[in-house]
Design a protein around this motif. Structure first.
Motif, PDB file in Angstrom:
ATOM      1  N   ILE A  78       4.458   5.588   6.553  1.00  0.00           N
ATOM      2  CA  ILE A  78       4.910   4.646   7.584  1.00  0.00           C
ATOM      3  C   ILE A  78       6.235   5.121   8.180  1.00  0.00           C
ATOM      4  O   ILE A  78       6.403   5.168   9.402  1.00  0.00           O
ATOM      5  CB  ILE A  78       5.045   3.221   6.999  1.00  0.00           C
ATOM      6  N   ALA A  79       7.178   5.480   7.320  1.00  0.00           N
ATOM      7  CA  ALA A  79       8.480   5.955   7.803  1.00  0.00           C
ATOM      8  C   ALA A  79       8.310   7.229   8.628  1.00  0.00           C
ATOM      9  O   ALA A  79       8.998   7.415   9.642  1.00  0.00           O
ATOM     10  CB  ALA A  79       9.423   6.191   6.628  1.00  0.00           C
ATOM     11  N   SER A 118      -0.998   7.572  -6.882  1.00  0.00           N
ATOM     12  CA  SER A 118      -1.833   8.124  -5.819  1.00  0.00           C
ATOM     13  C   SER A 118      -0.999   8.482  -4.599  1.00  0.00           C
ATOM     14  O   SER A 118      -0.101   7.740  -4.217  1.00  0.00           O
ATOM     15  CB  SER A 118      -2.913   7.116  -5.423  1.00  0.00           C
ATOM     16  N   GLU A 119      -1.322   9.609  -3.993  1.00  0.00           N
ATOM     17  CA  GLU A 119      -0.684  10.031  -2.751  1.00  0.00           C
ATOM     18  C   GLU A 119      -1.559   9.733  -1.539  1.00  0.00           C
ATOM     19  O   GLU A 119      -1.200  10.063  -0.413  1.00  0.00           O
ATOM     20  CB  GLU A 119      -0.379  11.530  -2.807  1.00  0.00           C
ATOM     21  N   VAL A 120      -2.720   9.117  -1.763  1.00  0.00           N
ATOM     22  CA  VAL A 120      -3.643   8.827  -0.672  1.00  0.00           C
ATOM     23  C   VAL A 120      -3.129   7.642   0.135  1.00  0.00           C
ATOM     24  O   VAL A 120      -2.747   6.623  -0.416  1.00  0.00           O
ATOM     25  CB  VAL A 120      -5.062   8.533  -1.205  1.00  0.00           C
ATOM     26  N   VAL A 121      -3.148   7.803   1.468  1.00  0.00           N
ATOM     27  CA  VAL A 121      -2.743   6.749   2.390  1.00  0.00           C
ATOM     28  C   VAL A 121      -3.963   6.398   3.236  1.00  0.00           C
ATOM     29  O   VAL A 121      -4.274   7.080   4.205  1.00  0.00           O
ATOM     30  CB  VAL A 121      -1.569   7.208   3.286  1.00  0.00           C
ATOM     31  N   PRO A 122      -4.696   5.320   2.864  1.00  0.00           N
ATOM     32  CA  PRO A 122      -5.894   4.941   3.621  1.00  0.00           C
ATOM     33  C   PRO A 122      -5.536   4.214   4.922  1.00  0.00           C
ATOM     34  O   PRO A 122      -4.856   3.196   4.900  1.00  0.00           O
ATOM     35  CB  PRO A 122      -6.632   3.992   2.670  1.00  0.00           C
ATOM     36  N   VAL A 138      -3.751  -0.357  10.596  1.00  0.00           N
ATOM     37  CA  VAL A 138      -3.869  -1.023   9.300  1.00  0.00           C
ATOM     38  C   VAL A 138      -3.903   0.059   8.219  1.00  0.00           C
ATOM     39  O   VAL A 138      -4.684   1.009   8.303  1.00  0.00           O
ATOM     40  CB  VAL A 138      -5.157  -1.879   9.220  1.00  0.00           C
ATOM     41  N   VAL A 139      -3.056  -0.103   7.218  1.00  0.00           N
ATOM     42  CA  VAL A 139      -2.968   0.838   6.105  1.00  0.00           C
ATOM     43  C   VAL A 139      -3.176   0.043   4.821  1.00  0.00           C
ATOM     44  O   VAL A 139      -2.618  -1.035   4.663  1.00  0.00           O
ATOM     45  CB  VAL A 139      -1.585   1.538   6.075  1.00  0.00           C
ATOM     46  N   ALA A 140      -3.981   0.570   3.904  1.00  0.00           N
ATOM     47  CA  ALA A 140      -4.214  -0.108   2.627  1.00  0.00           C
ATOM     48  C   ALA A 140      -3.207   0.398   1.597  1.00  0.00           C
ATOM     49  O   ALA A 140      -3.085   1.605   1.377  1.00  0.00           O
ATOM     50  CB  ALA A 140      -5.637   0.147   2.137  1.00  0.00           C
ATOM     51  N   ALA A 141      -2.503  -0.542   0.992  1.00  0.00           N
ATOM     52  CA  ALA A 141      -1.484  -0.180   0.009  1.00  0.00           C
ATOM     53  C   ALA A 141      -1.660  -1.016  -1.236  1.00  0.00           C
ATOM     54  O   ALA A 141      -2.256  -2.090  -1.209  1.00  0.00           O
ATOM     55  CB  ALA A 141      -0.091  -0.396   0.596  1.00  0.00           C
ATOM     56  N   CYS A 142      -1.123  -0.519  -2.332  1.00  0.00           N
ATOM     57  CA  CYS A 142      -1.136  -1.228  -3.609  1.00  0.00           C
ATOM     58  C   CYS A 142      -0.036  -0.619  -4.476  1.00  0.00           C
ATOM     59  O   CYS A 142       0.700   0.264  -4.030  1.00  0.00           O
ATOM     60  CB  CYS A 142      -2.510  -1.117  -4.275  1.00  0.00           C
ATOM     61  N   LEU A 143       0.051  -1.058  -5.694  1.00  0.00           N
ATOM     62  CA  LEU A 143       1.044  -0.493  -6.600  1.00  0.00           C
ATOM     63  C   LEU A 143       0.817   1.007  -6.814  1.00  0.00           C
ATOM     64  O   LEU A 143       1.766   1.763  -6.974  1.00  0.00           O
ATOM     65  CB  LEU A 143       0.999  -1.218  -7.949  1.00  0.00           C
ATOM     66  N   ARG A 144      -0.441   1.437  -6.774  1.00  0.00           N
ATOM     67  CA  ARG A 144      -0.778   2.836  -7.062  1.00  0.00           C
ATOM     68  C   ARG A 144      -0.316   3.812  -5.981  1.00  0.00           C
ATOM     69  O   ARG A 144      -0.102   4.978  -6.261  1.00  0.00           O
ATOM     70  CB  ARG A 144      -2.282   2.992  -7.259  1.00  0.00           C
ATOM     71  N   ASN A 145      -0.190   3.353  -4.728  1.00  0.00           N
ATOM     72  CA  ASN A 145       0.171   4.275  -3.651  1.00  0.00           C
ATOM     73  C   ASN A 145       1.343   3.769  -2.800  1.00  0.00           C
ATOM     74  O   ASN A 145       1.530   4.229  -1.679  1.00  0.00           O
ATOM     75  CB  ASN A 145      -1.043   4.566  -2.761  1.00  0.00           C
ATOM     76  N   ALA A 194      -9.879   5.910   6.017  1.00  0.00           N
ATOM     77  CA  ALA A 194      -9.918   7.341   5.704  1.00  0.00           C
ATOM     78  C   ALA A 194      -8.503   7.768   5.376  1.00  0.00           C
ATOM     79  O   ALA A 194      -7.528   7.180   5.858  1.00  0.00           O
ATOM     80  CB  ALA A 194     -10.459   8.142   6.886  1.00  0.00           C
ATOM     81  N   ALA A 195      -8.391   8.810   4.560  1.00  0.00           N
ATOM     82  CA  ALA A 195      -7.067   9.298   4.176  1.00  0.00           C
ATOM     83  C   ALA A 195      -6.323   9.811   5.405  1.00  0.00           C
ATOM     84  O   ALA A 195      -6.878  10.555   6.213  1.00  0.00           O
ATOM     85  CB  ALA A 195      -7.201  10.401   3.133  1.00  0.00           C
ATOM     86  N   ALA A 196      -5.079   9.378   5.526  1.00  0.00           N
ATOM     87  CA  ALA A 196      -4.240   9.826   6.641  1.00  0.00           C
ATOM     88  C   ALA A 196      -3.918  11.301   6.467  1.00  0.00           C
ATOM     89  O   ALA A 196      -3.739  11.776   5.344  1.00  0.00           O
ATOM     90  CB  ALA A 196      -2.948   9.023   6.690  1.00  0.00           C
TER      91      ALA A 196
END
Length: 196
Positions: A80-81, A180-184, A65-72, A192-194
């Motif tokens: 993912i790729a 944001s470059e953070v991938v939770p 599970v990865v949290a995403a939004c417009l910011r990241n 946690a950040a990937a």
């Protein structure tokens, strides 16, 4: 999750517990308000008990599970790729969490979440992932076809509710596209950040 259970969960995690937007205080500076979080001291661990994204994340078992939004969105798509996901053999589900109805139980569709999902899908397609499902394609086309996503979100139901409630800054933060470059990534019950 009820308030007492949230507090117990945060204590077991050694984490601070975020409160509702209107409950911020000097003793409790962490909240679900993005603007308030920017002003708050950095917490090493923080529980954000949202009724939509947190609940969905907690309900998913057996898949990353990865949290995403417009910011990241672009950072998430790139990660993912980079994992080799996003093909017919390794599909990815992008879920628009939705929003709570004011004063009612249940979730409603939220254009801001749909456009966030579309931003991720569009970024995945640009990276060669696919084929996109019709739903993902429609969300990607909607996101890419809107000249001013921030203006649309300011004028949508959720945006108007926040602005009228005194939280215009939260809308501004949420619509900072690809800031944001953070991938939770959800790991052992916590995001946690990937690693890159």
């Amino acid at each position: 999750m009820a308030g007492r259970r949230r507090g117990g969960f945060a204590a077991r995690q050694g984490a601070a517990l975020a409160v509702g937007r209107r409950a911020v205080s000097e003793q409790q500076p962490w909240s679900l308000s993005a603007a308030a979080l920017r002003r708050a001291p950095v917490a090493e661990r923080l529980v954000l008990p949202s009724p939509n994204g947190s609940a969905i994340s907690a309900a998913v078992n057996g898949v990353p599970v990865v949290a995403a939004c417009l910011r990241n969105a672009s950072a998430v798509a790139g990660w993912i790729a980079g994992q080799g996901w996003g093909s017919a053999r390794q599909p990815v589900a992008v879920i628009a969490a939705g929003e709570q109805w004011p004063g009612r139980a249940g979730l409603r569709p939220a254009v801001e979440d749909w456009l966030g999902a579309g931003a991720v899908a569009a970024a995945l397609a640009r990276l060669g992932a696919g084929p996109l499902s019709p739903e993902a394609h429609a969300a990607a086309v909607a996101h890419d076809g809107i000249a001013d996503v921030a203006a649309l979100i300011r004028d949508c139901a959720s945006g108007r509710e926040l602005i009228e409630g005194g939280f215009a800054q939260d809308v501004a933060v949420a619509t900072e596209l690809d800031r944001s470059e953070v991938v939770p990534v959800l790991t052992d019950g916590a995001f946690a950040a990937a690693g890159r």
